[in-house]
Design a protein around this motif. Structure first.
Motif, PDB file in Angstrom:
ATOM      1  N   LEU A 505       0.829  -1.204   0.000  1.00 28.95           N
ATOM      2  CA  LEU A 505       0.000   0.000   0.000  1.00 28.95           C
ATOM      3  C   LEU A 505       0.867   1.260   0.000  1.00 28.95           C
ATOM      4  O   LEU A 505       0.518   2.263  -0.640  1.00 28.95           O
ATOM      5  N   LEU A 506       1.998   1.215   0.692  1.00 24.28           N
ATOM      6  CA  LEU A 506       2.926   2.341   0.665  1.00 24.28           C
ATOM      7  C   LEU A 506       3.470   2.555  -0.742  1.00 24.28           C
ATOM      8  O   LEU A 506       3.533   3.691  -1.232  1.00 24.28           O
ATOM      9  N   ILE A 507       3.862   1.495  -1.406  1.00 21.49           N
ATOM     10  CA  ILE A 507       4.429   1.606  -2.750  1.00 21.49           C
ATOM     11  C   ILE A 507       3.413   2.164  -3.740  1.00 21.49           C
ATOM     12  O   ILE A 507       3.757   2.929  -4.652  1.00 21.49           O
ATOM     13  N   LEU A 508       2.128   1.834  -3.546  1.00 20.87           N
ATOM     14  CA  LEU A 508       1.075   2.344  -4.435  1.00 20.87           C
ATOM     15  C   LEU A 508       0.779   3.824  -4.209  1.00 20.87           C
ATOM     16  O   LEU A 508       0.175   4.482  -5.069  1.00 20.87           O
ATOM     17  N   LYS A 509       1.125   4.338  -3.041  1.00 19.61           N
ATOM     18  CA  LYS A 509       0.919   5.755  -2.704  1.00 19.61           C
ATOM     19  C   LYS A 509      -0.530   6.166  -2.962  1.00 19.61           C
ATOM     20  O   LYS A 509      -1.456   5.580  -2.416  1.00 19.61           O
ATOM     21  N   GLN A 510      -0.757   7.171  -3.816  1.00 18.02           N
ATOM     22  CA  GLN A 510      -2.105   7.701  -4.019  1.00 18.02           C
ATOM     23  C   GLN A 510      -3.069   6.665  -4.588  1.00 18.02           C
ATOM     24  O   GLN A 510      -4.285   6.772  -4.399  1.00 18.02           O
ATOM     25  N   LYS A 511      -2.545   5.662  -5.260  1.00 18.22           N
ATOM     26  CA  LYS A 511      -3.402   4.606  -5.807  1.00 18.22           C
ATOM     27  C   LYS A 511      -4.024   3.761  -4.699  1.00 18.22           C
ATOM     28  O   LYS A 511      -4.962   3.001  -4.957  1.00 18.22           O
ATOM     29  N   ALA A 512      -3.515   3.892  -3.472  1.00 20.77           N
ATOM     30  CA  ALA A 512      -4.049   3.138  -2.338  1.00 20.77           C
ATOM     31  C   ALA A 512      -4.967   4.005  -1.475  1.00 20.77           C
ATOM     32  O   ALA A 512      -5.221   3.680  -0.318  1.00 20.77           O
ATOM     33  N   ALA A 515      -7.603   2.663   0.885  1.00 20.31           N
ATOM     34  CA  ALA A 515      -7.191   1.970   2.117  1.00 20.31           C
ATOM     35  C   ALA A 515      -6.781   2.937   3.216  1.00 20.31           C
ATOM     36  O   ALA A 515      -6.262   2.514   4.251  1.00 20.31           O
ATOM     37  N   GLU A 516      -7.058   4.220   3.051  1.00 20.86           N
ATOM     38  CA  GLU A 516      -6.574   5.221   3.996  1.00 20.86           C
ATOM     39  C   GLU A 516      -7.053   4.964   5.422  1.00 20.86           C
ATOM     40  O   GLU A 516      -6.272   5.035   6.376  1.00 20.86           O
ATOM     41  N   ALA A 517      -8.318   4.674   5.585  1.00 17.33           N
ATOM     42  CA  ALA A 517      -8.849   4.469   6.936  1.00 17.33           C
ATOM     43  C   ALA A 517      -8.203   3.249   7.602  1.00 17.33           C
ATOM     44  O   ALA A 517      -7.849   3.283   8.791  1.00 17.33           O
ATOM     45  N   ALA A 518      -8.039   2.184   6.824  1.00 18.14           N
ATOM     46  CA  ALA A 518      -7.414   0.972   7.379  1.00 18.14           C
ATOM     47  C   ALA A 518      -5.954   1.230   7.744  1.00 18.14           C
ATOM     48  O   ALA A 518      -5.458   0.757   8.770  1.00 18.14           O
ATOM     49  N   LEU A 519      -5.261   1.999   6.921  1.00 25.02           N
ATOM     50  CA  LEU A 519      -3.874   2.338   7.216  1.00 25.02           C
ATOM     51  C   LEU A 519      -3.780   3.188   8.483  1.00 25.02           C
ATOM     52  O   LEU A 519      -2.876   2.999   9.307  1.00 25.02           O
ATOM     53  N   VAL A 533       5.081   1.541  11.457  1.00 27.14           N
ATOM     54  CA  VAL A 533       5.999   2.433  10.726  1.00 27.14           C
ATOM     55  C   VAL A 533       5.608   2.516   9.258  1.00 27.14           C
ATOM     56  O   VAL A 533       5.503   3.610   8.677  1.00 27.14           O
ATOM     57  N   VAL A 534       5.415   1.375   8.617  1.00 24.26           N
ATOM     58  CA  VAL A 534       5.099   1.363   7.186  1.00 24.26           C
ATOM     59  C   VAL A 534       3.751   2.025   6.931  1.00 24.26           C
ATOM     60  O   VAL A 534       3.602   2.812   5.982  1.00 24.26           O
ATOM     61  N   CYS A 535       2.770   1.728   7.772  1.00 25.83           N
ATOM     62  CA  CYS A 535       1.446   2.334   7.601  1.00 25.83           C
ATOM     63  C   CYS A 535       1.504   3.852   7.783  1.00 25.83           C
ATOM     64  O   CYS A 535       0.857   4.609   7.051  1.00 25.83           O
ATOM     65  N   ALA A 536       2.314   4.294   8.740  1.00 28.46           N
ATOM     66  CA  ALA A 536       2.450   5.738   8.970  1.00 28.46           C
ATOM     67  C   ALA A 536       3.092   6.413   7.770  1.00 28.46           C
ATOM     68  O   ALA A 536       2.674   7.509   7.352  1.00 28.46           O
ATOM     69  N   GLU A 537       4.117   5.787   7.188  1.00 29.19           N
ATOM     70  CA  GLU A 537       4.733   6.374   5.996  1.00 29.19           C
ATOM     71  C   GLU A 537       3.738   6.418   4.839  1.00 29.19           C
ATOM     72  O   GLU A 537       3.691   7.401   4.080  1.00 29.19           O
ATOM     73  N   ALA A 538       2.943   5.354   4.692  1.00 28.43           N
ATOM     74  CA  ALA A 538       1.932   5.355   3.636  1.00 28.43           C
ATOM     75  C   ALA A 538       0.938   6.495   3.826  1.00 28.43           C
ATOM     76  O   ALA A 538       0.525   7.151   2.855  1.00 28.43           O
ATOM     77  N   LEU A 539       0.555   6.747   5.083  1.00 33.26           N
ATOM     78  CA  LEU A 539      -0.375   7.854   5.363  1.00 33.26           C
ATOM     79  C   LEU A 539       0.199   9.200   4.929  1.00 33.26           C
ATOM     80  O   LEU A 539      -0.544  10.098   4.511  1.00 33.26           O
ATOM     81  N   CYS A 540       1.495   9.355   5.039  1.00 31.63           N
ATOM     82  CA  CYS A 540       2.126  10.627   4.660  1.00 31.63           C
ATOM     83  C   CYS A 540       1.926  10.948   3.186  1.00 31.63           C
ATOM     84  O   CYS A 540       1.999  12.116   2.787  1.00 31.63           O
ATOM     85  N   HIS A 541       1.660   9.948   2.383  1.00 33.46           N
ATOM     86  CA  HIS A 541       1.416  10.161   0.953  1.00 33.46           C
ATOM     87  C   HIS A 541      -0.067  10.319   0.645  1.00 33.46           C
ATOM     88  O   HIS A 541      -0.425  10.627  -0.497  1.00 33.46           O
ATOM     89  N   GLN A 549       3.514  11.550   9.992  1.00 33.89           N
ATOM     90  CA  GLN A 549       4.799  12.044  10.483  1.00 33.89           C
ATOM     91  C   GLN A 549       4.855  12.050  12.011  1.00 33.89           C
ATOM     92  O   GLN A 549       5.894  11.742  12.606  1.00 33.89           O
ATOM     93  N   ARG A 550       3.738  12.411  12.643  1.00 33.27           N
ATOM     94  CA  ARG A 550       3.707  12.427  14.109  1.00 33.27           C
ATOM     95  C   ARG A 550       3.914  11.032  14.678  1.00 33.27           C
ATOM     96  O   ARG A 550       4.634  10.853  15.663  1.00 33.27           O
ATOM     97  N   ILE A 551       3.292  10.048  14.065  1.00 38.31           N
ATOM     98  CA  ILE A 551       3.457   8.667  14.538  1.00 38.31           C
ATOM     99  C   ILE A 551       4.911   8.231  14.384  1.00 38.31           C
ATOM    100  O   ILE A 551       5.496   7.622  15.303  1.00 38.31           O
ATOM    101  N   LEU A 552       5.517   8.535  13.251  1.00 34.23           N
ATOM    102  CA  LEU A 552       6.925   8.177  13.045  1.00 34.23           C
ATOM    103  C   LEU A 552       7.810   8.876  14.067  1.00 34.23           C
ATOM    104  O   LEU A 552       8.746   8.270  14.616  1.00 34.23           O
TER     105      LEU A 552
END
Length: 626
Positions: A505-512, A515-519, A533-541, A549-552
């Motif tokens: 989901l992180l790699i897909l960025k905006q295409k995901a 899944a924002e709520a689940a992330l 960590v990965v979910c938080a980075e995905a949220l940043c996109h 960023q706050r979670i990270l």
């Protein structure tokens, strides 16, 4: 007759090592005569050796050794860096089968079923010395497994009548040697700079220094061989020369190209022991070899069977020799930078699979950036003076790479999309998949999680590897058609599956976006910090606010083991300017007690403050030997 695997393991399990006298008697009863074995190991170098056809090299002693012995042309370490590679040499097992041994600078727990090659050789009556580097990436005690491990290790101290296995390590060509001036390097002749590097004065100078260091090391090898001759032992000693991993010049050590994995190996077998040799003196063998073949080769030379945990094949000795069709390599965490690469080569072609294609190749590593050549390369990138081949290092990666090493030795022309190579690509993909399943590759496990370890990863209930590999492939390919699979994986009971679903989901960025709520839920609540960590980075996109960023930032300042904190810093580094909402947290850890946290935080902080320079070392203790 060779000692059976069952008898070896039964004799050693839970038993103390034999005394010197008992070992000699044991050897005599098992085999009345055994060859001495001398290992000469140089550090961090490719075959920049005249006998390998390198016209810029001045290596008369190694050239002479090759003329008297066997030159193995296509030899590869299991990892492009010392400590994981040395774990493999010590145990005969791939480091990625025993997490966290695949990471640079880790302490894996050696499984109770494993024995190291010096333990086996000592039980066969050999006097075993190591002079003096260990760096085994696991919790083994060198003083327990060797007769002598240290500067005093030498065959001259062996009990009377005992055969010896003597290892001498040469730091001369080690990466750290290039941090200082090398007298005489100015006189080196014309040297070819590979096409992926700009031919700047700093890069040309580091290449010249490297060749001079190779020449110095060659003289040290010659001195040791002369010492063996003077002691009257050359006629009864099989001599191995090899390097422990690939070279140290830019895009070599730590990277899964030939420059990082290809090593030298020359073996001289005296006439007395020619029946153990696969070829005549002066021969060249092109069949691919891995350094994991060394431990079973020792056992074969000592007329012993091969234990089940050793994953290589003997290249000489008693018994039938089974040549390798393929050799394999890997990259996971390299110091403060996380990555995940797997590769397979057959001697002509190299296939590379990047499981983290969203990370650039050239993630700054503070220790390697001490090299003036790395600094110069990044300075040229920042100035916009690189061509496409040279600048690729600072870009994100494709999922797959395929190179013809004969036609393209610099590995610049990716043949993955070449229809002519489709059958070969499929063959190498299959070979890599089968290998990863066979050795139970632990590389998918986030460092620091409770799924790490050889024994637990053997169990599908804890580590469903086939399922994980399907999820990781879907993630790394960045295929939006797999979105539903990734979303379902985020709910999986297994933490490793969730980690790779989140990565996809992180790699897909905006295409995901769907899944924002689940992330967001997983970033706040998942029991595994690595998944958060990965979910938080995905949220940043995906979000306009700074929740990710706050979670990270909250994770990097916690008083917990370093891996999830370092993973969070890697995520912030990849975000670049977008990591600014976590600036206060980054500032808090710039003087952290963990060196890797410091090395990741300080250059990121400098970039956010506009003061970053490639030629500044941001870590502590950067001149330490590694």
């Amino acid at each position: 007759m060779p000692l059976s695997r069952r008898k070896i393991l039964a004799a050693m399990a839970g038993a103390p090592l034999l005394s010197s006298g008992a070992r000699t008697a044991f050897a005599a009863s098992a085999n009345p005569q055994l060859p001495n074995i001398l290992w000469l190991v140089s550090e961090d170098n490719n075959p920049f050796i005249g006998a390998y056809g390198d016209k810029a090299a001045h290596t008369p002693n190694l050239d002479a050794l090759a003329a008297q012995g066997i030159l193995y042309r296509n030899v590869y370490s299991s990892a492009p860096v010392c400590s994981p590679s040395r774990f493999g040499i010590l145990t005969g097992a791939y480091p990625e089968s025993c997490s966290p041994a695949q990471h640079m600078r880790a302490t894996a727990k050696l499984p109770s079923s494993f024995r190291t090659y010096p333990e086996y050789m000592r039980s066969a009556g050999y006097y075993c010395t190591n002079n003096s580097k260990t760096d085994y990436n696991c919790d083994v005690d060198p003083d327990r497994i060797w007769d002598v491990s240290g500067d005093n290790g030498h065959w001259r101290n062996r009990p009377e009548g005992a055969p010896f296995l003597a290892v001498f390590n040469y730091m001369t060509t080690h990466e750290s040697s290039l941090f200082r001036p090398v007298p005489g390097s100015e006189a080196m002749g014309p040297i070819r700079i590979p096409g992926y590097l700009p031919p700047t004065p700093a890069i040309e100078n580091d290449y010249a220094k490297y060749y001079k260091l190779m020449s110095i090391m060659d003289g040290q090898i010659g001195d040791r061989l002369a010492e063996l001759e003077a002691d009257g032992l050359a006629d009864n000693t099989i001599v191995f020369y090899y390097s422990d991993n690939g070279g140290v010049l830019p895009r070599s050590k730590r990277y899964c190209y030939d420059e990082g994995l290809r090593v030298a190996m020359i073996v001289r077998v005296p006439p007395k022991w020619q029946h153990l040799s696969p070829a005549k003196p002066g021969s060249v063998i092109d069949t691919p070899v891995t350094l994991l073949d060394l431990p079973p080769t020792l056992l074969a030379l000592a007329n012993m069977g091969q234990p089940a945990h050793m994953q290589g094949n003997p290249i000489m000795g008693s018994g039938k020799l089974v040549p390798n069709d393929y050799v394999f390599g890997m990259r996971n965490r390299m110091d403060e930078r996380y990555d995940f690469v797997r590769t397979v080569a057959d001697g002509r072609y190299r296939y590379i699979r990047n499981y983290m294609p969203h990370r650039i190749w050239g993630m700054r590593g503070d220790f390697e950036w001490i090299l003036k050549s790395y600094q110069s390369w990044e300075e040229e990138h920042i100035a916009g003076r690189l061509n496409a081949d040279q600048d690729r290092f600072f870009q994100t990666k494709p999922y797959e790479e395929l190179y013809d090493l004969a036609e393209d030795p610099d590995q610049l022309s990716n043949l993955v999309s070449d229809a002519v190579q489709s059958a070969r690509l499929a063959q190498l993909r299959t070979a890599l998949d089968r290998h990863m399943l066979k050795i139970r590759d632990n590389g998918f496990i986030p460092e620091g999680s409770d799924a790490e370890g050889y024994d637990i990863s053997q169990q599908d209930s804890h580590y469903p590897l086939k399922q994980i590999m399907v999820m990781a492939q879907a993630a790394a390919r960045g295929d939006v058609r797999k979105l539903a699979l990734l979303q379902s994986g985020l709910k999986n009971r297994n933490g490793v599956v969730r980690y790779w679903a989140a990565t996809g989901l992180l790699i897909l960025k905006q295409k995901a976006k769907v899944a924002e709520a689940a992330l967001a839920r997983a970033a706040a609540e998942d029991p595994w910090l690595s998944v958060r960590v990965v979910c938080a980075e995905a949220l940043c996109h995906l979000r306009q606010d700074d929740k990710g960023q706050r979670i990270l930032g909250e994770i990097i300042v916690q008083d917990i083991p370093f891996p999830p904190r370092l993973q969070a810093l890697n995520a912030l580094d990849a975000l670049g300017e977008a990591s600014r909402p976590a600036l206060d947290a980054i500032m808090q850890v710039q003087d952290d007690k963990n060196e890797y946290i410091v090395r990741a935080a300080r250059p990121l902080l400098a970039k956010l403050e506009g003061t970053y320079r490639p030629d500044i070392s941001y870590g502590r203790g950067t001149t330490a030997k590694r």
